[in-house]
Design a protein around this motif. Structure first.
Motif, mmCIF file in Angstrom:
data_model
loop_
_atom_site.group_PDB
_atom_site.id
_atom_site.type_symbol
_atom_site.label_atom_id
_atom_site.label_comp_id
_atom_site.label_asym_id
_atom_site.label_seq_id
_atom_site.Cartn_x
_atom_site.Cartn_y
_atom_site.Cartn_z
ATOM 1 N N GLY C 218 0.774 -1.238 -0.164
ATOM 2 C CA GLY C 218 -0.123 -0.108 0.219
ATOM 3 C C GLY C 218 0.930 1.359 0.184
ATOM 4 O O GLY C 218 0.338 2.333 0.047
ATOM 5 N N SER C 219 2.284 1.073 0.121
ATOM 6 C CA SER C 219 2.912 2.384 0.094
ATOM 7 C C SER C 219 2.850 3.074 -1.449
ATOM 8 O O SER C 219 2.844 2.429 -2.354
ATOM 9 C CB SER C 219 4.692 1.955 0.230
ATOM 10 N N THR C 220 3.000 4.235 -1.166
ATOM 11 C CA THR C 220 3.049 4.976 -2.629
ATOM 12 C C THR C 220 4.291 5.766 -2.629
ATOM 13 O O THR C 220 4.467 6.505 -3.734
ATOM 14 C CB THR C 220 1.953 6.063 -2.468
ATOM 15 N N ASP C 221 5.097 6.007 -1.729
ATOM 16 C CA ASP C 221 6.334 6.979 -1.945
ATOM 17 C C ASP C 221 7.747 5.622 -1.775
ATOM 18 O O ASP C 221 7.644 5.226 -0.575
ATOM 19 C CB ASP C 221 6.468 7.775 -0.687
ATOM 20 N N THR C 223 10.688 6.884 -2.662
ATOM 21 C CA THR C 223 11.691 7.706 -3.158
ATOM 22 C C THR C 223 13.177 7.218 -2.250
ATOM 23 O O THR C 223 14.247 7.205 -2.813
ATOM 24 C CB THR C 223 11.473 9.086 -2.948
ATOM 25 N N GLY C 245 0.172 -2.381 -8.469
ATOM 26 C CA GLY C 245 0.068 -1.176 -8.132
ATOM 27 C C GLY C 245 1.339 -0.296 -7.811
ATOM 28 O O GLY C 245 2.031 0.649 -8.292
ATOM 29 N N GLU C 246 1.960 -1.137 -6.717
ATOM 30 C CA GLU C 246 3.276 -0.596 -6.065
ATOM 31 C C GLU C 246 4.406 -0.754 -6.948
ATOM 32 O O GLU C 246 5.225 0.144 -7.215
ATOM 33 C CB GLU C 246 3.549 -1.530 -4.874
ATOM 34 N N LEU C 249 4.360 2.157 -9.567
ATOM 35 C CA LEU C 249 4.765 3.423 -8.918
ATOM 36 C C LEU C 249 6.303 3.443 -8.551
ATOM 37 O O LEU C 249 7.115 4.241 -8.834
ATOM 38 C CB LEU C 249 4.418 3.672 -7.452
ATOM 39 N N LYS C 252 8.081 3.979 -11.950
ATOM 40 C CA LYS C 252 7.888 5.268 -12.038
ATOM 41 C C LYS C 252 8.880 6.299 -11.441
ATOM 42 O O LYS C 252 9.600 7.230 -12.062
ATOM 43 C CB LYS C 252 6.547 5.884 -11.966
ATOM 44 N N GLN C 253 8.892 6.063 -10.024
ATOM 45 C CA GLN C 253 9.821 6.949 -9.447
ATOM 46 C C GLN C 253 11.310 6.505 -9.598
ATOM 47 O O GLN C 253 12.228 7.349 -9.678
ATOM 48 C CB GLN C 253 9.118 6.591 -7.945
ATOM 49 N N GLU C 256 12.055 8.199 -12.873
ATOM 50 C CA GLU C 256 12.073 9.779 -12.527
ATOM 51 C C GLU C 256 13.424 10.162 -11.861
ATOM 52 O O GLU C 256 14.134 11.278 -11.901
ATOM 53 C CB GLU C 256 10.747 10.022 -11.787
ATOM 54 N N PRO C 276 -0.468 3.282 -17.725
ATOM 55 C CA PRO C 276 -1.037 4.453 -17.383
ATOM 56 C C PRO C 276 -0.430 4.956 -16.027
ATOM 57 O O PRO C 276 -0.364 6.047 -15.817
ATOM 58 C CB PRO C 276 -2.653 4.282 -17.205
ATOM 59 N N ILE C 277 0.086 4.009 -15.157
ATOM 60 C CA ILE C 277 0.334 4.636 -13.977
ATOM 61 C C ILE C 277 1.802 4.785 -14.016
ATOM 62 O O ILE C 277 2.289 5.948 -13.561
ATOM 63 C CB ILE C 277 0.164 3.538 -12.645
#
Lengths: 324, 289, 412
Positions: C218-221, C223, C245-246, C249, C252-253, C256, C276-277
């Motif tokens: 469930g983490s979204t960060d 970094t 989901g994780e 992200l 993506k990160q 980035e 898309p995510i």
């Protein structure tokens, strides 16, 4: 216990508890009754600290501490279950003492957040210390309690999920009920009620708020530890997911829905909130919606819980004169 | 630790802190006015994200129209919630907390049935990355930094300077006195709750393109928001800003240095800080009234 | 005021009772089991964190059941039987799984159980199912304990322990420049299973495991984690055991923040969900073991499965193909045993020779590791995301005897 009616009621309740396994033989319902019993011990332990107006969100963590201690004491240290059962209660109580002493100075939401943080720390330790707690895989194959044998006379063994567990749990419930009932009726319990209602006044009357809070917290966590020990050996498997923040919330809901005014409220809460999800199981994904709606309805229309409402309807006189 | 890593930690800790602050604004407001911990905050945040997903992602309207839509919808939804559930429970803090938990449960499952179980993306609002010294950061994140600073400042100004804000402040500080001054405390509480819901939805809408939307997107962030609000002190906005930075930096540093175990240190530091400042950073003594 | 409150209370209560009643009527099962019905229980997370997997499982099982029933079900000793699956929600929790399984076994009287996923759920229910001699077909990434000394539990999913050696060998052969890695997974039993399996395989192939990272579900960060990874700059990130989901992200990160290396996921990631995510440009070239309808490696039966699934549900669930076979395997066992007795069916499943699944030829094995042949071995796809599509390149055969375990949590 002078009132004959009370003795009669108690004996009746005891007889009903003894007879129950003959009436309900389906293992599914027996399992549910055992779940209710465990929830009752945990929620009534939580109610103790609530009686001085503090709400702990770490009850599940102490439950977990008891469960893991017992599993480790039996499986790694080779102790007998009958020794590890009280020991795991004592370990929980000891940690509660260490945590409670500094933390109980905090009030209201600050106490909420510090107990929540402690609960998270406990869960993360269970998850991260793999050698001791098994990490995310948990501990499986926890043995059943050793048989009780009095040579030549009788022997009680504990087959997996057998009815013997039911009787053991009932024994634990009776002990915890008795202890909590005595606390409630004592001078000590009355002082706690005073602390909850008017803490400044209580302090000025010379009531040591800290001492009272600590004792209640430690006793509540002791029983949480005992319940954990029982749970570990009954389930034979425990994992960190069992003892999360959400379980702490469940115990709080049980206590408040049932009614914290009396220990009978906790019984009602534990029974109802165990049965309700089973009753609405067919609703599948709607189940949580019904559950949430039920909680809302009780909170909105029964301000002192279900027990409070029953009391009003049937004009039950309070069994004890204290506030808790 | 090289300068490069240190710079990276500081930049990303700042972003994380601002995200935490953004998420906790609505919660702070509810906490200061109603003295209650709103367990449904995460779900209100999620509804904000979903609104933006439907208005901006599906209908194809402008992103900011999506945010505005979420704000308006959630403001009125907040008024409705307050009137039907939280107003009758306003004298019982614990019951109100649990009621918010029930509300959250229903909203979450409702969203699961309506929206589905899969995480879905909100199309990016801005693209590309920005080079800040030797740290690269996406423009999406920069946008969040700007927006959350703007919203936080606007909210602080609104509370401190505007008439409605001052009235809200008076209600938060002492409802009895406010009521004696002729303030309609009941109505102001409702307005406050509505604004708090709108803030939660804004946070959801702003953060959604950076992450994803799902019925469970509010579950994890809300625990962090609780910590920020309560560490900040009894509903103090400035306190929440300080607490947001403390939590963001503590987490980012401990997670970067120790990996997963850093979560434990994060919580322990929070516990120790609370023990030294039992009323939060800028809080007063806690009294239920 | 009080009267108004009470009026509303009654309104509310009536509405509540009505609602509850409605649900009950709408969703109550046909209580009376018809004489020709075989009841199968399925306990899966339909709500909560594992809902994506649980709903995919439910759909896949229903699809397989419909197909079997349409073909006339099974005939045992001259009597025709049709199947009915009862689905229960275990909320992705062990304690709820116990309640669900108790209901299935003692109230619904199901004869077989398929589906529990999640190690906590399986471990919690095993004491019951084993004692009841209930054949249970599971899918989880858990370690060998899940099958050892279990007489009635079968695992119909190939865990990384077995497929990772073949999968990473393919990676090594085709991309010999990939020499160092960091493994990333969710901090749950699935994540740990993937970490140990993948890292053992990579280590045995001579790749260097620089570290294993974990995150909270469930983490979204991510970094902080990416900062750690960047400081070691591995050739590739191995992300088996990260939920979709994780994982999205995380990708993506990582991109980035400037990670340029390859990404490999020893699990299934559906591009239409991921892209898309994570950003479409970020997911190009991800090597993984998911499967879709396209590519030279896809078996014919699998293609048909994708057509059927989409016709029935209108979407794609990357987890569902892993579950679809479970039902067929159980039916094959029942047919072979020509009986509904669970011990006979158990024996029949154990003695099944090589058989066909939508993945290709499969068989039971694993005696060396588990002490019984309750582990399914079937081909594992190697796929790559190319032009926004999942292309299955080929199928590799999992290894029965995995490389020795290094216990990755003790290593830095």
């Amino acid at each position: 216990m002078s009132n004959p009616l009370k003795i009669f009621t108690s004996l009746g309740a005891l007889a009903a508890m003894l007879m129950l396994p003959w009436v309900i033989t389906d293992p599914r319902y027996r399992d549910l009754i055992i779940t209710m019993g465990i929830y009752f011990i945990l929620a009534s332990g939580l109610r103790l600290i609530m009686s001085v107006g503090q709400v702990s969100f770490a009850q599940a963590a102490f439950w977990g501490i008891g469960a893991y201690s017992s599993a480790i004491l039996v499986m790694k240290a080779g102790l007998s279950f009958w020794l590890s059962l009280p020991l795991s209660g004592i370990i929980s109580a000891f940690i509660a003492l260490l945590i409670g002493y500094p933390c109980l100075r905090l009030k209201g939401p600050y106490f909420f957040i510090i107990t929540m943080s402690f609960g998270e720390v406990a869960r993360l330790v269970f998850t991260s210390w793999i050698d001791l707690f098994g990490g995310t895989n948990g501990i499986s194959g926890i043995p059943a309690p050793d048989p009780i044998t009095i040579s030549g006379v009788f022997s009680i063994s504990f087959p997996p999920r057998g009815v013997e567990f039911y009787y053991l749990l009932m024994l634990l419930i009776i002990v915890s009920f008795f202890v909590m009932y005595r606390i409630e009726r004592s001078h000590f319990g009355k002082a706690c009620g005073a602390i909850r209602e008017f803490d400044d006044l209580a302090a000025s009357l010379g009531i040591n708020i800290m001492r009272h809070s600590i004792i209640l917290f430690v006793v509540g966590c002791f029983f949480a530890g005992i319940a954990g020990s029982f749970y570990a050996h009954y389930m034979t498997y425990i994992g960190p997911g069992y003892f999360s923040f959400h379980e702490s919330l469940l115990f709080l809901i049980i206590a408040v829905i049932g009614g914290t005014e009396s220990i009978f409220g906790i019984i009602i809460g534990a029974v109802l909130l165990t049965i309700l999800p089973e009753f609405t199981r067919e609703a599948k994904q709607f189940e949580s919606i019904i559950y949430g709606a039920f909680v809302l309805v009780v909170l909105l229309f029964m301000p002192s819980g279900i027990w409070g409402m029953l009391k009003k309807i049937f004009r039950i006189k309070p069994l004890s004169k204290s506030y808790i | 630790m090289t300068a490069q890593i240190l710079a990276q930690i500081v930049v990303y800790a700042t972003v994380l802190s601002l995200v935490y602050i953004l998420m906790s604004l609505g919660l702070t407001l509810v906490f200061s006015i109603m003295r209650m911990i709103n367990f449904a905050h995460g779900e209100l945040y999620m509804l904000g994200g979903l609104s933006v997903y439907y208005i901006y992602g599906r209908l194809g309207l402008n992103y900011w129209v999506g945010i505005l839509g979420a704000v308006v919808i959630m403001f009125f939804f907040g008024l409705l919630l307050e009137r039907t559930i939280f107003r009758p429970l306003r004298h019982d803090m614990l019951a109100a907390c649990l009621a918010s938990l029930g509300v959250g449960m229903m909203l979450q499952t409702g969203a699961l049935l309506f929206f589905g179980e899969e995480e879905k993306a909100v199309p990016p609002v801005v693209t590309g990355t920005f080079q800040l010294g030797n740290v690269s950061i996406s423009n999406e994140r920069l946008l969040i930094v700007l927006v959350s600073v703007a919203i936080t400042l606007a909210l602080i100004l609104f509370i401190k300077k505007s008439k409605t804000g001052r009235v809200l402040q008076a209600v938060a500080q002492n409802p009895e006195a406010a009521s004696l001054q002729g303030i309609n405390v009941t109505r102001m509480t409702a307005v406050g709750f509505g604004i708090a819901c709108a803030l939660a939805a804004t946070a959801g809408g702003i953060i959604a393109p950076l992450v994803y939307v799902s019925p469970y997107m509010g579950v994890e962030p809300v625990l962090k928001a609780f910590i920020v609000v309560i560490m900040g002190g009894l509903g103090s906005l400035v306190g929440a800003v300080i607490a947001g930075f403390v939590l963001g930096f503590v987490e980012q540093f401990s997670l970067t240095m120790f990996g997963f175990v850093g979560h434990i240190f994060g919580f322990i530091i929070i516990m120790v800080l609370l023990l030294f400042r039992p009323r939060g950073f800028l809080g007063k003594d806690f009294k239920v009234h | 005021m009080r009267g108004k409150m009470r009026g509303r209370g009654i309104c509310f209560s009536v509405a509540f009772v009505f609602l509850a009643g409605l649900m009950f009527v709408l969703f109550s099962p046909a209580q009376a089991a018809e004489p020709k019905t075989i009841l199968i229980g399925d306990s899966n997370p339909l709500t909560g964190g594992g809902a994506y997997w649980g709903i995919g499982s439910k759909n896949a099982l229903d699809l397989a059941m419909d197909k079997c029933n349409k073909a006339g079900g099974v005939t045992i000793k001259g009597q025709q039987y049709l199947f009915k699956i009862i689905h229960e929600d275990d909320k992705y929790k062990g304690s709820e799984a116990v309640k669900a399984i108790n209901k299935l076994i003692f109230t619904d009287k199901v004869q077989f159980i398929v589906g529990p996923l999640g190690t906590a759920a399986v471990k919690a229910v095993q004491p019951i199912t084993e004692a009841q001699k209930m054949v249970m077909i599971i899918d989880t990434y858990a370690g060998p304990d899940i099958l050892r000394n279990m007489n009635y539990t079968f695992r119909a999913m190939v865990p990384p322990t077995h497929f990772a050696p073949s999968f990473f060998k393919w990676v090594k052969d085709k991309h010999p420049q990939l020499k160092t890695l960091i493994h990333i997974a969710a901090n749950d039993a699935t994540g740990w299973g993937a970490t140990n399996g993948d890292n053992d395989a990579c280590h045995a192939l001579g790749m260097k495991v620089l570290g294993s990272e974990f995150f909270e579900r469930g983490s979204t960060d991510f970094t902080a984690m990416v900062t750690r990874i960047l400081s070691q700059n591995p050739d590739f990130l191995s992300m088996g055991g990260s939920p979709p989901g994780e994982a999205a992200l995380l990708i993506k990160q990582a991109r980035e923040m400037g990670y340029k290396g390859r990404i490999i996921h020893s699990g299934m990631l559906e591009p239409s969900q991921l892209g898309p995510i994570a950003g479409w440009e970020n997911i190009e070239g991800i090597i993984q073991t998911g499967i879709g309808p396209e590519g030279p490696g896809v078996p014919k039966a699998m293609k048909q499965y994708f057509i059927d699934y989409e016709a029935k549900y209108g979407n794609v669930n990357s987890f569902a193909p892993y579950i679809y076979d479970m039902f067929d395997i159980l039916v094959m066992g029942i047919k072979k045993a020509n009986s509904l007795d669970s011990t006979k069916v158990r024996d029949a499943i154990e003695q099944m020779d090589e058989f066909d699944t939508i993945w290709g030829k499969a068989r039971w094995g694993g005696k060396e590791l588990y002490g019984n042949n309750h582990q399914l071995f079937r081909p594992t796809p190697v796929s790559i995301i190319k032009d926004k599509k999942l292309i299955c390149l080929e199928m590799v055969t999992p290894q029965e005897v995995p490389p020795p375990s290094q216990e990755w949590h003790n290593r830095k």
